[in-house]
Design a protein around this motif. Structure first.
Motif, PDB file in Angstrom:
ATOM      1  N   LYS A  51     -16.959 -23.128 -55.793  1.00  0.00           N
ATOM      2  CA  LYS A  51     -16.577 -23.894 -56.986  1.00  0.00           C
ATOM      3  C   LYS A  51     -16.804 -25.393 -56.522  1.00  0.00           C
ATOM      4  O   LYS A  51     -17.630 -26.099 -57.556  1.00  0.00           O
ATOM      5  CB  LYS A  51     -15.132 -23.742 -57.070  1.00  0.00           C
ATOM      6  N   ALA A  52     -16.689 -25.726 -55.390  1.00  0.00           N
ATOM      7  CA  ALA A  52     -16.953 -27.107 -54.836  1.00  0.00           C
ATOM      8  C   ALA A  52     -18.593 -27.383 -54.914  1.00  0.00           C
ATOM      9  O   ALA A  52     -18.933 -28.546 -55.512  1.00  0.00           O
ATOM     10  CB  ALA A  52     -16.439 -27.661 -53.603  1.00  0.00           C
ATOM     11  N   ASP A  53     -19.231 -26.531 -54.539  1.00  0.00           N
ATOM     12  CA  ASP A  53     -20.623 -26.664 -54.658  1.00  0.00           C
ATOM     13  C   ASP A  53     -21.061 -26.708 -56.066  1.00  0.00           C
ATOM     14  O   ASP A  53     -22.176 -27.505 -56.488  1.00  0.00           O
ATOM     15  CB  ASP A  53     -21.290 -25.170 -53.998  1.00  0.00           C
ATOM     16  N   GLY A  54     -20.603 -26.082 -56.996  1.00  0.00           N
ATOM     17  CA  GLY A  54     -21.173 -25.891 -58.394  1.00  0.00           C
ATOM     18  C   GLY A  54     -20.672 -27.304 -59.010  1.00  0.00           C
ATOM     19  O   GLY A  54     -21.276 -28.127 -59.763  1.00  0.00           O
ATOM     20  N   GLU A  55     -19.496 -27.829 -58.541  1.00  0.00           N
ATOM     21  CA  GLU A  55     -19.030 -29.263 -58.942  1.00  0.00           C
ATOM     22  C   GLU A  55     -19.972 -30.363 -58.538  1.00  0.00           C
ATOM     23  O   GLU A  55     -20.201 -31.279 -59.219  1.00  0.00           O
ATOM     24  CB  GLU A  55     -17.703 -29.481 -58.493  1.00  0.00           C
ATOM     25  N   ASN A  56     -20.397 -30.224 -57.367  1.00  0.00           N
ATOM     26  CA  ASN A  56     -21.335 -31.014 -56.671  1.00  0.00           C
ATOM     27  C   ASN A  56     -22.656 -31.103 -57.434  1.00  0.00           C
ATOM     28  O   ASN A  56     -23.264 -32.022 -57.638  1.00  0.00           O
ATOM     29  CB  ASN A  56     -21.553 -31.082 -55.062  1.00  0.00           C
ATOM     30  N   ILE A  57     -23.104 -30.041 -57.777  1.00  0.00           N
ATOM     31  CA  ILE A  57     -24.455 -29.968 -58.355  1.00  0.00           C
ATOM     32  C   ILE A  57     -24.296 -30.319 -59.832  1.00  0.00           C
ATOM     33  O   ILE A  57     -25.253 -30.966 -60.174  1.00  0.00           O
ATOM     34  CB  ILE A  57     -24.707 -28.280 -58.423  1.00  0.00           C
TER      35      ILE A  57
END
Length: 178
Positions: A51-57
């Motif tokens: 989820k954090a990776d998705g938000e960063n992307i």
């Protein structure tokens, strides 16, 4: 007699249970719960990281789009600065002659045309007799002419396209039907 027969017949299931080696003990409910909770914690951690990776992307993509909008004209601006410099230089000449002014304007026009070409800004200049294309031309008058109807008689103002997108239509007059 049947009682005696039943007693004399060996029971294979009973013998197997008593003579089989002991199997490992089944995990207790507490052990199963602890194992399940550990797996749940691992999956929750993996989910939170994804989820954090998705938000960063998503955030980086938004920043890239914002920068692209902000600096979209940078290339064109870099190409236009020399044109402005040439025009300013022409204005500082003390005693310009008609010839020097004409030469300076021609050079400046070449710079401007090169800037347009580098940035894919293309003229829309239809030829006389060409069929009217409403996607590129804007007819402002219909005039009598010795040519086919809805064909271009004259161009009043050039049009321009950026790549495949119309920036400004060519302003034209067209032939009227006979």
């Amino acid at each position: 007699m049947q009682d005696q027969e039943n007693q004399a017949v060996p029971n294979p299931q009973a013998d197997a249970a008593t003579t089989a080696p002991s199997t490992p003990a089944e995990p207790t409910l507490e052990e199963q719960l602890a194992s399940t909770e550990a797996r749940l914690a691992e999956m929750h951690d993996a989910f939170m990281r994804a989820k954090a990776d998705g938000e960063n992307i998503r955030r980086r993509a938004q920043e890239d789009v914002a920068k692209a909008h902000k600096f979209a004209v940078e290339s064109f601006a870099e190409a236009m600065v020399p044109v402005k410099d040439s025009l300013e230089t022409a204005l500082t000449v003390e005693a310009p002659t008609i010839e020097s002014l004409k030469e300076g304007v021609e050079m400046t026009l070449k710079q401007l045309s090169a800037a347009f070409e580098r940035n894919r800004l293309v003229e829309v200049l239809p030829a006389q007799g060409e069929k009217l294309d409403p996607m590129k031309h804007q007819a402002v008058a219909v005039v009598p002419a010795d040519q086919e109807a809805n064909t271009i008689v004259s161009v009043l103002q050039k049009g321009y396209m950026i790549a495949d997108r119309l920036l400004r239509p060519a302003i034209v007059t067209t032939a009227q039907a006979k």
